[in-house]
Design a protein around this motif. Structure first.
Motif, PDB file in Angstrom:
ATOM      1  N   ALA A 406       0.845  -1.227  -0.043  1.00 30.10           N
ATOM      2  CA  ALA A 406      -0.197  -0.053   0.042  1.00 30.10           C
ATOM      3  C   ALA A 406       1.006   1.387  -0.026  1.00 30.10           C
ATOM      4  CB  ALA A 406      -1.035  -0.015   1.361  1.00 30.10           C
ATOM      5  N   MET A 409       2.547   1.438  -3.476  1.00 29.30           N
ATOM      6  CA  MET A 409       1.351   1.917  -4.487  1.00 29.30           C
ATOM      7  C   MET A 409       0.817   3.193  -4.076  1.00 29.30           C
ATOM      8  SD  MET A 409       1.013  -0.478  -6.677  1.00 29.30           S
ATOM      9  CE  MET A 409       1.194  -2.287  -6.859  1.00 29.30           C
ATOM     10  N   SER A 410       1.113   3.946  -3.098  1.00 31.08           N
ATOM     11  CA  SER A 410       0.492   5.205  -2.628  1.00 31.08           C
ATOM     12  C   SER A 410       1.597   6.307  -3.397  1.00 31.08           C
ATOM     13  CB  SER A 410       0.420   5.652  -1.325  1.00 31.08           C
ATOM     14  OG  SER A 410      -0.442   4.770  -0.714  1.00 31.08           O
ATOM     15  N   HIS A 411       2.545   5.929  -3.936  1.00 33.37           N
ATOM     16  CA  HIS A 411       3.521   6.833  -4.519  1.00 33.37           C
ATOM     17  C   HIS A 411       3.846   6.401  -5.882  1.00 33.37           C
ATOM     18  CE1 HIS A 411       4.056   7.142   0.102  1.00 33.37           C
ATOM     19  NE2 HIS A 411       4.106   8.621  -0.450  1.00 33.37           N
ATOM     20  N   TYR A 415       6.472   3.346  -7.169  1.00 27.41           N
ATOM     21  CA  TYR A 415       5.826   2.299  -7.875  1.00 27.41           C
ATOM     22  C   TYR A 415       6.342   2.057  -8.953  1.00 27.41           C
ATOM     23  CZ  TYR A 415       2.626   0.177 -11.322  1.00 27.41           C
ATOM     24  OH  TYR A 415       1.940  -0.513 -12.364  1.00 27.41           O
TER      25      TYR A 415
ATOM     26  N   GLN B  15       2.925  -3.464 -15.670  1.00 33.11           N
ATOM     27  CA  GLN B  15       4.275  -4.030 -15.538  1.00 33.11           C
ATOM     28  C   GLN B  15       4.629  -5.206 -16.358  1.00 33.11           C
ATOM     29  OE1 GLN B  15       6.385  -2.323 -14.084  1.00 33.11           O
ATOM     30  NE2 GLN B  15       5.657  -0.656 -13.419  1.00 33.11           N
ATOM     31  N   SER B  40      -0.589   8.883 -12.618  1.00 35.82           N
ATOM     32  CA  SER B  40      -0.694   8.746 -11.141  1.00 35.82           C
ATOM     33  C   SER B  40      -1.201   7.487 -10.565  1.00 35.82           C
ATOM     34  CB  SER B  40      -1.370  10.094 -10.451  1.00 35.82           C
ATOM     35  OG  SER B  40      -0.840  11.167 -10.844  1.00 35.82           O
ATOM     36  N   THR B  42      -2.046   3.800  -9.473  1.00 33.12           N
ATOM     37  CA  THR B  42      -1.082   2.535  -9.312  1.00 33.12           C
ATOM     38  C   THR B  42      -2.132   1.296  -9.211  1.00 33.12           C
ATOM     39  OG1 THR B  42      -1.402   2.874  -6.950  1.00 33.12           O
ATOM     40  CG2 THR B  42       0.618   3.878  -8.382  1.00 33.12           C
ATOM     41  N   CYS B  43      -2.531   0.900  -7.885  1.00 36.59           N
ATOM     42  CA  CYS B  43      -3.249  -0.053  -8.010  1.00 36.59           C
ATOM     43  C   CYS B  43      -4.691   0.049  -7.085  1.00 36.59           C
ATOM     44  CB  CYS B  43      -2.481  -1.329  -7.014  1.00 36.59           C
ATOM     45  SG  CYS B  43      -3.539  -2.543  -6.268  1.00 36.59           S
ATOM     46  N   MET B  48      -5.233  -5.983  -1.170  1.00 33.57           N
ATOM     47  CA  MET B  48      -5.036  -5.656   0.194  1.00 33.57           C
ATOM     48  C   MET B  48      -6.453  -5.959   0.768  1.00 33.57           C
ATOM     49  SD  MET B  48      -3.227  -3.714  -1.595  1.00 33.57           S
ATOM     50  CE  MET B  48      -1.561  -3.403  -1.737  1.00 33.57           C
ATOM     51  N   ASP B  56      -5.375  -0.731   4.737  1.00 39.69           N
ATOM     52  CA  ASP B  56      -4.225  -0.501   3.405  1.00 39.69           C
ATOM     53  C   ASP B  56      -5.090  -0.246   2.163  1.00 39.69           C
ATOM     54  OD1 ASP B  56      -2.106  -0.656   5.108  1.00 39.69           O
ATOM     55  OD2 ASP B  56      -2.266  -2.778   5.139  1.00 39.69           O
ATOM     56  N   ALA B  57      -6.430  -1.256   1.958  1.00 36.04           N
ATOM     57  CA  ALA B  57      -6.953  -1.261   0.673  1.00 36.04           C
ATOM     58  C   ALA B  57      -7.825   0.120   0.651  1.00 36.04           C
ATOM     59  CB  ALA B  57      -7.938  -2.263   0.681  1.00 36.04           C
ATOM     60  N   THR B  59      -6.923   3.130   1.923  1.00 35.11           N
ATOM     61  CA  THR B  59      -5.933   4.102   1.469  1.00 35.11           C
ATOM     62  C   THR B  59      -5.743   4.367  -0.007  1.00 35.11           C
ATOM     63  OG1 THR B  59      -4.656   3.611   3.261  1.00 35.11           O
ATOM     64  CG2 THR B  59      -3.465   4.878   1.659  1.00 35.11           C
ATOM     65  N   LEU B  60      -5.676   3.081  -0.693  1.00 35.70           N
ATOM     66  CA  LEU B  60      -5.312   2.703  -2.190  1.00 35.70           C
ATOM     67  C   LEU B  60      -6.796   3.315  -2.759  1.00 35.70           C
ATOM     68  CD1 LEU B  60      -3.242  -0.104  -2.433  1.00 35.70           C
ATOM     69  CD2 LEU B  60      -2.443   2.295  -2.613  1.00 35.70           C
ATOM     70  N   ARG B  63      -7.183   7.147  -3.166  1.00 40.22           N
ATOM     71  CA  ARG B  63      -6.287   7.631  -4.138  1.00 40.22           C
ATOM     72  C   ARG B  63      -6.894   7.227  -5.557  1.00 40.22           C
ATOM     73  NH1 ARG B  63      -2.118   5.830  -6.467  1.00 40.22           N
ATOM     74  NH2 ARG B  63      -0.998   7.924  -6.743  1.00 40.22           N
TER      75      ARG B  63
END
Lengths: 466, 248
Positions: A406, A409-411, A415, B15, B40, B42-43, B48, B56-57, B59-60, B63
């Motif tokens: 996490a 993936m926040s940055h 990443y 990736q 910007s 990501t996942c 998570m 944690d999930a 947080t993402l 975003r």
């Protein structure tokens, strides 16, 4: 002597089962066959999805009015002559049943299929106190003779091949060696059981539905063993979980249409027996009902998981589950295996002991689709995972991996750099004898890492003609 | 009419399978879309959430919603799409009306083309025998087509409709039309023996159709199935829906 297992070791036990490839394939195909039979019934019933919604609504009402319906049922049942007992937990159920039997000086008991008595470990409790308990459902009898618990809630001996049944019956009932014909084998079991039905002093049954309106119960079997196990003996004891209640007799019609179709792909069970208390034509006949809580009121208070109490124990979620079909039922290490077992176990034995079970799933969602009372099983599995983590029962290294994930993936910069590094080191990572990729690469290849990521391409050329 | 969409490329596709992302861009452009990609992203947080690590999930998820705010999102993965559309609501984050709109307007590629744009013919040409693997989350969580367990009327999935229009393509269905591949995210590494066994059975079923390729709308299922195919050295090769639709 079957026992009530309460200590799941899913990973270890499932891998042992999977080690026999041929048996795993056979187990998977047997259960898939049952699922396809179920599918045909679902397709042929034009209002199938409405029926499920209706059943779900009835059960939601039951869970919302459990105390009230229990009172009504007990009152009506007593009016019909049932003796009604309440048991807070397994120990109390066992004591109560033993007490009734002891009062009547019973030594021989026949029992028809009941997952609830498996949950309580009633058989060993009575056996230890000098009583003979014979399971009369053929599958249950097979596992009882093998000194095993059932591996499935509807098909208790689904893990056993007919050759093994032949050997077992040869050893225990004197059937000819090498007999593998199912009809012949059933004949030997039937003859042996018939004697025991006649000799028994009492019959114990489970309960599929308990009707609050009428104070009667419904027991569904294919073998008529609950009928013979209540009609010949002077004493009947029915054991039920409090969630087996339905408000009205008419509601039973909804569930009878769903139960056998979901369970085995039959339109209805061969016998759907309504029992309404002591038989007035048999002087001295006594009928008792024991209503068990054993954690159910705790589930009722858990708003996230209370709908799991709607379960009618049809086993459809086991038959459709890609995991259960290949892990075998014993991998779950608890009375009820499969998706429903994995969502009931944490409620009933705690998140510490049951911590592996909700993770033993790909969350494919097929269980949710087959459930006749529309329990959102795969969502329940997911929400138990969160509860297990919150209780501190997810391994620290997994929690740490997710935290680091996490964070990275926040940055986006971190990443992208991480992704680049991993792709550059990819051939070495794959070749490394230990490490995080090993559980994957032991049995599966990974693709070659591309030179450029998608975002790299987008930056260079992808965006140019957007 | 030009439709502007925000492209959501799952991290593992970004990736490991950039060609799937590129094919998605090509297909969307051919369907008349203007494609935006915000680097910007990501996942989505699914690994998570599926591990029980909901903070944690969350947080993402926060975003992700901020990055994709307001627009229409298209993603070449049913699973990641379902995470955003169906599961963000259960995470410990406050969703406002705009967030809920972002979730609701997140589509898997196939369903976006067929159900939103109303396009099923992408003028693709792929002269091969292809077996269809219906990915569970696209099918069962997004309702991308009929599920074998459900009663009632049957309708083909968006994936099937799109593939049905591809010139030269012969579409085969395995005996078990929508059995899981056994991947299941972290399940694949937590229970590798079980996960692999389910995948081997799946590859066998897809192979028995005589197909050269196995297609799905999720690269995650395909990574698992192709990993098994590659190790056992037989079976149909994996290809993503977008790659077939992009082929001309």
């Amino acid at each position: 002597m079957s026992h009530a297992p309460t200590d799941p070791h899913f990973h270890e036990v499932s891998e042992r089962f999977l080690a026999n490839r041929e048996r795993t394939a056979w187990h998977d195909q047997s259960l898939w066959f049952v699922r396809t039979k179920r599918d045909r019934q679902a397709y042929q019933t034009p209002d199938w999805e409405q029926l499920r919604s209706h059943a779900a609504a009835i059960k939601a009402h039951v869970v919302d009015h459990l105390a009230e319906l229990t009172r009504q049922f007990a009152q009506q049942a007593r009016a019909r002559g049932w003796t009604v007992h309440f048991a807070a937990d397994a120990a109390e159920l066992n004591r109560t049943v033993h007490g009734i039997l002891a009062t009547h000086k019973v030594t021989r008991v026949v029992k028809s299929k009941s997952m609830l008595t498996e949950e309580c470990g009633l058989n060993p409790y009575l056996l230890e106190r000098g009583m003979e308990v014979v399971d009369t459902d053929l599958g249950e009898r097979i596992v009882q003779l093998r000194d095993e618990p059932p591996s499935h809630i509807v098909l208790p001996a689904i893990h056993i091949k007919r050759g093994e049944v032949g050997e077992l019956f040869h050893r225990t009932m004197g059937s000819p060696a090498g007999e593998t014909d199912p009809v012949a084998l059933t004949g030997y079991a039937r003859a042996d059981l018939r004697k025991r039905f006649i000799e028994a002093d009492a019959g114990i049954t489970g309960v599929n539905f308990a009707v609050a309106e009428t104070g009667s119960i419904v027991v569904c079997t294919n073998e008529g063993n609950a009928d013979l196990g209540t009609a010949l003996q002077p004493l009947h004891i029915a054991c039920m979980g409090v969630e087996k209640l339905v408000p009205l007799l008419d509601d039973v019609a909804v569930f009878l249409r769903l139960l056998a179709r979901s369970a085995t792909g039959q339109p209805i069970t061969t016998y759907s027996t309504h029992l309404s208390g002591p038989d007035p034509l048999r002087p001295g006949h006594e009928a008792h009902i024991v209503i068990l809580d054993n954690g159910r009121s705790g589930i009722e208070r858990d708003s996230e998981h209370r709908r799991t109490l709607s379960c009618i124990r049809c086993g459809a979620c086991l038959n459709t589950c890609p995991i259960y079909r290949r892990s075998g039922g014993f991998a779950y290490g608890w009375t009820i295996p499969g998706p429903i077992g994995a969502v009931l176990a944490p409620s009933m034995i705690g998140t510490k002991k049951a911590k592996e079970l909700p993770f033993a799933s790909t969350l494919c969602g097929s269980c949710t689709n087959v459930c006749p009372v529309k329990i959102d099983l795969h969502e329940q599995l997911l929400s138990w995972r969160a509860r297990i983590a919150a209780d501190g029962n997810v391994a620290w290294h997994k929690r740490l991996a997710m935290r680091i994930g996490a964070l990275v993936m926040s940055h986006p910069g971190l990443y992208a750099l991480g992704g680049w590094t991993v792709r550059k080191l990819w051939p070495r990572l794959l070749a490394f004898p230990v490490g995080p990729l090993k559980p994957w690469t032991d049995t599966r290849d990974l693709p070659d890492a591309p030179r450029q990521s998608f975002r790299g391409w987008w930056k260079e050329e992808g965006d140019s003609h957007g | 009419m030009t439709v502007a969409i925000n492209l959501f490329i799952p991290c593992y596709v970004d990736q490991l399978y950039p060609q799937v992302g590129k094919a998605t861009v090509a297909v969307l452009r051919r369907a008349g879309c203007t494609v935006h990609f915000n680097p910007s992203q990501t996942c989505c947080g699914q690994p998570m959430a599926n591990s029980g690590c909901v903070q944690d999930a969350a947080t993402l998820a926060r975003r992700h919603l901020d990055i994709f705010r307001g627009g229409t999102t298209v993603c070449p993965s049913g699973s990641c799409t379902s995470m955003v559309r169906n599961h963000y609501a259960h995470l410990p984050i406050a969703l406002n009306a705009e967030d809920e709109g972002t979730c609701a307007r997140t589509y898997e590629l196939g369903e976006f083309l067929v159900n939103v744009l109303g396009v099923d013919d992408l003028h693709a040409h792929f002269p091969h025998v292809v077996a269809l693997h219906q990915s569970c989350h696209g099918l069962r969580e997004l309702g991308n087509g009929s599920m074998s367990e459900r009663g009632g009327a049957k309708s083909p999935s968006a994936t099937e409709r799109l593939l049905g229009k591809v010139q030269g393509l012969s579409l085969k269905k395995p005996k078990r039309p929508d059995e899981c591949c056994g991947f299941g995210g972290t399940f694949a590494v937590a229970e590798p023996v079980l996960s692999t066994r389910i995948g081997q059975d799946r590859v066998d079923d897809l192979e028995s159709t005589g197909a050269e390729f196995m297609v799905a709308g999720d690269m995650s299922c395909l990574m698992h199935l192709d990993g098994i195919r590659s190790r056992q050295k037989h079976g149909p090769r994996a290809i993503h829906l977008a790659e077939i639709l992009a082929a001309q």
